[in-house]
Scaffold this active site. Structure first.
Site, PDB file in Angstrom:
ATOM      1  N   LYS A 109       0.897  -1.108  -0.058  1.00  0.00           N
ATOM      2  CA  LYS A 109      -0.134  -0.056  -0.072  1.00  0.00           C
ATOM      3  C   LYS A 109       1.031   1.129  -0.176  1.00  0.00           C
ATOM      4  O   LYS A 109       1.533   1.642   1.024  1.00  0.00           O
ATOM      5  CB  LYS A 109      -0.874  -0.041   1.127  1.00  0.00           C
ATOM      6  N   HIS A 137     -10.148  -7.014  -4.280  1.00  0.00           N
ATOM      7  CA  HIS A 137      -9.748  -6.013  -3.477  1.00  0.00           C
ATOM      8  C   HIS A 137     -10.392  -6.572  -2.191  1.00  0.00           C
ATOM      9  O   HIS A 137     -11.033  -7.196  -1.914  1.00  0.00           O
ATOM     10  CB  HIS A 137     -10.697  -4.798  -3.978  1.00  0.00           C
TER      11      HIS A 137
END
Ligand code: GKR
Ligand code: MG
Length: 438
Positions: A197, A333
């Site tokens: 991330k 996701h």
């Protein structure tokens, strides 16, 4: 078979101070556990987004759901469906550019439908004695592959006051500490693909982090980075150029900048330099109407679906077919979740013939203390979640744990995810989400 009761259990689950371009994770993430109880004494379960709004949306369908036959999902879809996932919105209102998943009113109907659909399929699976992924024509694989989902983070393991949790990873705000985090993820779960991330630190540091991961784990571990639109088109191109090697060979660049048009421009410019890095998206592509658009613009080559807001497990399977026909890749996701969602994602992945990359999961960021699945945490084998030889989702609820989660939910001072507010509270009192940041 008729549904005689709908039970909703809001949950607060401890979460560490993880960073993303949205801001900072709060000490608790919010989820909702759903139960449908049928007249034949079967209880089907599911898990979805949490907090006041998703809970209110589920409350709003109570009257329809109670009395419904769990097989009547198409009629329920027609009842609930507002057509919003069929409309291309040029403004990007349905994207996750500004709103975190679970907070966009435009996906409320598909999100609510999915929560009821999964609970109904779990009940049907139990009624016929078949695992959920075998109900819609049989599975494509026996285990769902997941990736190591790494986050820059501050020190702390989440929770508040007496409920403060142990921090397994410490502060991770440098390439070295992220490599160490990854090492622990791989040794504990056996992941074979890695996602970072991004959109948190200066892009130069994030580039160095990806390079450090490549040099620590080698090219057999595909790498992806997801800054959630924190970069401009120009910065996205520069990062794409810098990481041309590292993001190739099964890796990808995920939502580097806002909007499909922005991603299409980055893609064109990289292709002109001979760089064919693939682009993935869960921010710009959140529903069926986005898929042909993303393909026509060549903005996205891998769709990141999520059964929780794309409309459930059958929609995920349909999306898999659509992506295959359109020549697009597909992966999944995730957001902070418990074991019921993990099993939902695993069944959705195993029911989907076309799945090209290991799915995301936040599961390693949660712990045994909050798990509501009977028997505790779900086990991974070589980075994958095997489908158990049990009907439906294959998991039951631990009602004591569930009650503790409800208690935590009522105790905490917030009922909505707000990463920007958390940033201002703990990191920088003047912090604002600015896009692009770099
Ligand atoms: O957990 O902070 C997070 C992520 O940024 C999450 O909210 C995203 O929706 O994981 C997601 C993503 O891939 O964009
Ligand atoms: Mg993403």
């Amino acid at each position: 078979m008729t549904i005689k009761e709908l039970r909703l259990h809001p949950q607060a689950i401890a979460d560490g101070p993880l960073r993303s371009s949205y801001g900072l994770h709060a000490p608790y993430a919010l989820r909702t556990i759903v139960e449908v109880v049928t007249t034949d004494g079967i209880t089907g379960i599911s898990e979805t987004y949490g907090g006041e709004k998703p809970l209110a949306a589920l409350e709003a369908v109570r009257q329809y759901v109670v009395g419904m036959n769990p097989f009547d999902l198409t009629r329920f879809w027609q009842h609930l469906h507002d057509g919003a996932d069929r409309v291309v919105d040029p403004s990007g209102a349905r994207s996750q550019t500004m709103l975190v998943p679970g907070e966009n009113p435009l996906d409320e109907s598909t999100r609510t439908f999915a929560a009821i659909e999964v609970a109904c399929l779990d009940a049907i699976g139990q009624a016929v004695g078949k695992p959920l992924c075998d109900l819609t024509g049989g599975r494509a694989r026996d285990a769902a592959p997941f990736s190591a989902y790494l986050f820059y983070k501050h020190a702390g393991g989440g929770g508040l006051g007496e409920d403060t949790r142990e921090d397994k990873y410490g502060e991770c705000l440098s390439p070295e500490t992220i490599v160490e985090q990854c090492r622990r993820f791989i040794s504990e779960y056996g992941f074979a693909e890695i996602k970072l991330k991004g959109g948190v630190l200066d892009p130069e540091i994030e580039i160095d982090t990806i390079r450090a991961l490549r040099s620590a784990f080698g090219p057999s571990f595909p790498l992806r980075i997801d800054p959630n639109c924190a970069w401009s088109v120009e910065t996205s191109v520069q990062v794409g150029l810098a990481l041309r090697e590292e993001l190739s060979g099964g890796g990808y660049l995920e939502d580097p900048c806002s909007a499909l048009t922005g991603m299409a421009e980055v893609r064109r410019r990289l292709l002109a330099e001979g760089i064919s890095t693939l682009f993935a998206s869960n921010v710009a592509t959140t529903c069926f109407a986005h898929v042909p658009q993303a393909r026509d613009l060549d903005a996205v080559q891998i769709i990141l679906s999520d059964p929780h807001y794309w409309g459930g497990i059958r929609k995920q399977k349909q999306l898999s077919e659509l992506c295959e026909v359109l020549g697009l890749g597909l992966s999944m996701h995730s957001n902070n979740h418990l074991g019921v969602s993990l099993m939902t994602m695993a069944h959705a992945a195993c029911a989907s013939p076309h799945l090209t990359h290991a799915c995301d999961t936040h599961y390693p960021w949660q712990t045994e203390i909050d798990e509501v699945v009977e028997g505790g945490r779900i086990h991974f084998t070589n980075g994958a979640v095997p489908i158990p030889d049990r009907p439906g989702l294959g998991v039951k609820l631990d009602y004591d744990q569930l009650a503790r989660g409800v208690e935590r939910y009522h105790k905490i001072p917030f009922k909505k995810r707000d990463d920007e507010a958390e940033m201002r509270k703990h990191v920088d009192p003047n912090w604002k989400r600015v896009l692009p940041r770099w």
